[in-house]
Scaffold this motif. Structure first.
Motif, short mmCIF file in Angstrom:
data_model
loop_
_atom_site.label_atom_id
_atom_site.label_comp_id
_atom_site.label_asym_id
_atom_site.label_seq_id
_atom_site.Cartn_x
_atom_site.Cartn_y
_atom_site.Cartn_z
N CYS A 25 -9.78 -4.59 6.42
CA CYS A 25 -8.48 -4.39 6.82
C CYS A 25 -8.03 -3.47 7.62
N ARG A 75 -6.77 -5.43 14.65
CA ARG A 75 -7.67 -6.56 14.27
C ARG A 75 -8.27 -7.31 15.41
N LYS A 101 -2.09 -14.15 8.51
CA LYS A 101 -1.75 -14.24 7.29
C LYS A 101 -0.50 -15.15 7.08
MO LIG Z 1 -5.10 -5.95 4.77
#
Ligand SMILES: [Mo]
Ligand SMILES: Nc1nc2c(c(=O)[nH]1)N[C@H]1C(S)=C(S)[C@@H](COP(=O)(O)OP(=O)(O)OC[C@H]3O[C@@H](n4cnc5c(=O)[nH]c(N)nc54)[C@H](O)[C@@H]3O)O[C@H]1N2
Ligand SMILES: Nc1nc2c(c(=O)[nH]1)N[C@H]1C(S)=C(S)[C@@H](COP(=O)(O)OP(=O)(O)OC[C@H]3O[C@@H](n4cnc5c(=O)[nH]c(N)nc54)[C@H](O)[C@@H]3O)O[C@H]1N2
Length: 726
Positions: free
Chosen positions: A132, A292, A589
């Motif tokens: 994460c 990310r 997400k």
């Molecule tokens: Mo996350």
């Protein structure tokens, strides 16, 4: 969260936000408001289950688990698992066992306590939990030394709010009322995101940056600020390190150069820099979206430096929030007992395996190869990058897989044993936070559903079955909480970091209704209430200052100052006008799921229907590929492929495509998700995953039977078999 219980049946009837809580202020996000759908889901794992003999591992149709698994008792399951793990340890060495867990629960005990003790004592491989936030976390620490951030409760004071790679409205809804209040008082909200999120749509300004180019933008803002003398010179002089180097470094990051790299017009870069440096208080909500990608560490680092340059930390409601987690100092040594590794058969610290490279770990790792995978708090069959390789690993006949779960997830479909886990309504736990400054105790509200057991109970029981005699394996949840809070510590204990939590015990937490603000006393280095992190100019970095220039990173072979390197994916990108051209893929997400959690519930799916199983494409990119709304598209690269229906969308810019995470087995193709396309390449800092650095080709696929059924299933397998689809 408040839970209403039926006093006769003991069942939960309703969940609601706690109106007394200063952060949640009486409301829950859409997905958690429907949490009882999760607790009482028809596919809830209720009992320990064992794979039936001869049933191959792989995706099961929803509801088909009883055909593939049989119910057994807890004792039988634990005995069989302990026996098998013990045999693997003897034959291959204990490091052949790999735990795999992340943030299904972020309760202090559920996330990591008895489980860690167990695997330490066992000598299992250690999991490096990078999935994460490690790139952004390291970036932040390199500049400031401790993860503190602007208090959520103070955002309403800000007059400029920048949401940088932060989808506040979807992912961090409890910050939103603060942002709205700030705007009612005249604040300006700017969103920097390649995708027009709901947050961006509601903002005053949306800067649709090219993915992976934030370093250039942040350095460009610093270029303008320093060029025009808008920095806080006195603050920089006293409290920052490396300003002269930074000044020279950002000279080449002109607005024109930034426009070229990021797609954001030079005049907008100038405007934003001026607004940011001259509006007080100015706050940045940096979230993990930025990090990310392959240069995500540098990007997060550059963004983090902005408030140091303008001295924004001095103002109440100014500064930056990435995470507040560094304020919490639970006694992790006591709770996790890493010393037990030395009492294991291994007798030393076990090797570490990066969870962002699970595919490699299961398929390529040697000495020893992974022969058992113990999954809890995670759904790696869906959330880990390079899904095809992960699934190839999970499918191995010689891999013994145990999954402790609430729902019958994709990962369960590859398990030898599935064990039922409690939800947080069914056990006591304690929470820190990464967005506010309260320690919280969540009480058990209902009895465990079915035969579910909490993580603590599972690993405590498994330890008994392994024959571990250390008394720490008998600690119950209350004892663990007391240890985490250092309830036994002397009042004068000044263990670094323990100061803010001193005096917080189970008793005080319970007296405060389960939620207690950290203590920000005036006699300590951290500023007193109202808490303005770093306003005292004290930074636990090597130089004791906020670091623009890091000797420490340089010594590790990293750039001493964040430097823009165009993403590999971008470098190889062809013009979007080319049908064969590669698109940058954002496997994002879903607003109404929690990573993959909740993706199996009808009500959540309904809320998510706008993007569920759809590929969002810009009209230009669709047109050159002969794709129209509703067409079936194949998204592919060298790592995998996925088929989704096209949604022509203005949320994405030309050259960018987007799709959301969900349970893979519920995808019409069955067993494939967005992580088919993502790679196991790691970030520049922190060894994190690079989900948002993904290049794909998109093309139209025809289904022969489409006229009759609109079926996508008829082509499943054709791809793998090399059969042409046209
Ligand atoms: Mo996350
Ligand atoms: N509803 C909901 N809420 C969640 C979650 C969830 O799954 N659903 N997950 C939780 C978790 S685990 C986390 S870590 C947090 C994460 O919270 P966020 O960091 O807000 O999450 P992301 O959606 O990963 O990223 C935010 C935004 O970054 C954008 N982005 C992608 N690439 C780039 C880029 O190169 N530059 C910039 N500037 N932006 C980019 C994405 O389009 C996305 O809109 O949210 C938490 N909250
Ligand atoms: N493509 C793409 N991939 C991503 C991301 C992305 O944005 N895009 N985001 C990444 C990020 S930021 C994160 S944090 C990870 C999240 O990855 P995971 O942490 O694996 O997240 P979830 O999919 O929510 O799966 C958590 C599982 O834990 C279970 N669970 C919940 N509570 C408990 C408990 O108390 N005990 C046990 N045993 N199980 C429990 C839930 O039922 C759920 O199935 O995904 C990463 N993967």
């Amino acid at each position: 969260m408040l839970v209403t219980i039926d006093t006769e049946t003991g069942e939960a009837l309703r969940v609601a936000g706690d109106p007394e809580h200063p952060v949640t202020r009486g409301f829950l996000c859409g997905k958690v408001a429907k949490y009882l759908d999760h607790v009482y889901a028809p596919d809830r794992v209720l009992y320990p289950m064992r794979r039936r003999a001869g049933v191959p591992k792989g995706p099961l149709a929803p509801g088909a688990q009883n055909a593939a698994f049989e119910r057994i008792g807890w004792d039988e399951a634990l005995h069989a698992i302990a026996t098998r793990l013990g045999a693997i340890a003897r034959e291959r060495g204990p490091e052949a066992v790999l735990p795999y867990s992340y943030a299904g629960t972020i309760g202090t005990l559920g996330y990591g306590s008895m489980d860690r003790r167990f695997f330490h004592r066992f000598g299992a491989s250690q999991l490096k939990r990078t999935i994460c936030a490690t790139a952004g976390g390291e970036a932040f620490l390199s500049v400031y030394g401790r993860k503190l951030g602007t208090d959520t409760e103070h955002f309403h004071h800000a007059r400029l709010v920048i949401a940088w790679g932060a989808n506040i409205h979807n992912n961090n809804i409890h910050l939103w009322p603060q942002v709205e209040e700030a705007r009612r008082n005249g604040a300006w909200l700017v969103v920097i995101d390649p995708y027009a999120t709901r947050t961006a749509q509601l903002a005053d300004q949306h800067l649709a940056i090219h993915p992976g180019t934030d370093t250039a933008l942040a350095l460009g803002l610093m270029h303008v600020i320093l060029r025009d003398g808008l920095e806080d010179a006195a603050w920089c002089e006293q409290h920052t390190h490396g300003l002269a180097e930074l000044r020279a470094h950002v000279r080449s990051y002109t607005p024109a150069m930034v426009e070229d790299a990021t797609g954001i017009a030079a005049n907008l870069v100038e405007e934003l820099a001026r607004a940011y440096a001259t509006t007080k208080p100015a706050v940045i909500r940096l979230n993990y979206g930025v990090q990310r990608s392959e240069n995500g560490g540098a990007a997060a680092r550059a963004v983090c430096m902005l408030p140091a340059l303008t001295g924004a930390w001095q103002h109440l409601g100014g500064g930056l929030q990435l995470s507040t987690s560094g304020a919490f100092s639970f006694d992790s040594q006591a709770v996790e007992r890493p010393d037990l590794m030395y009492a294991s058969p291994l007798g030393r610290a076990a090797r570490t395996v990066n969870m962002a490279q699970l595919g490699d770990a299961l398929c390529d790792l040697e000495k020893p190869a992974v022969h058992a995978l113990f999954v809890y708090n995670s759904n790696p069959a869906v959330i880990a990058p390079e899904q095809r390789k992960v699934l190839r690993g999970l499918q191995r006949d010689d891999l013994f897989t145990v999954v402790h779960e609430q729902s019958f997830t994709d990962t369960c479909d590859y398990a030898d044993y599935v064990l039922p886990a409690t939800t947080f309504l069914e056990h006591v736990d304690m929470q820190g936070a990464y967005g506010h400054y309260y320690v919280q105790l969540s009480e058990q509200a209902i009895a465990p559903v079915g035969e579910a057991r909490a993580n603590v109970e599972l690993f405590s029981a498994l330890a008994q079955h392994m024959g571990y005699t250390e008394s720490c394996f008998s600690d119950d949840a209350e004892t663990l909480i007391a240890q985490a809070l250092r309830e036994d510590a002397a009042p004068e204990d000044t263990t670094p970091g323990s100061v803010l939590m001193r005096g917080i015990t189970r008793a005080t937490l319970r007296a405060h209704g389960g939620s207690e603000r950290l203590h920000f006393p005036s006699e300590h280095a951290v500023a007193p209430e109202p808490f303005r992190p770093f306003s005292d100019g004290v930074f636990p970095t090597p130089s004791g200052k906020a670091e623009f220039f890091s000797e420490q990173l340089a010594a590790q072979g990293q750039d001493a100052m964040p430097t823009y390197h165009p993403p590999v994916e971008l470098r190889t990108r062809q013009t979007p006008a080319d049908a064969e051209g590669m698109l940058q893929f954002l496997p994002r997400k879903s607003g109404n799921f929690m990573n993959s959690t909740f993706a199996n519930h009808a009500a959540h799916q309904k809320m998510q229907r706008e993007t569920l199983d759809l590929l969002e494409l810009h009209a230009e990119d669709a047109q050159v590929r002969g794709l129209a709304e509703g067409d079936l598209a194949e998204i592919r690269n060298e790592r995998g492929a996925l088929r989704l229906r096209v949604r022509i969308s203005r949320r994405v810019q030309p050259g960018v495509a987007s799709a959301g995470m969900a349970w893979s087995k519920l995808n019409p193709e069955g067993g494939k998700g967005v992580n088919q396309l993502t790679s196991q390449r790691l970030t520049d800092l922190g060894d994190g995953p690079t989900f948002y650095s993904t290049l794909v080709q998109v093309r139209r696929v025809q289904c022969a039977c489409e006229a009759e059924t609109g079926c996508v299933l008829c082509h499943v397998g054709a791809l793998e078999a090399g059969v042409s689809l046209e």
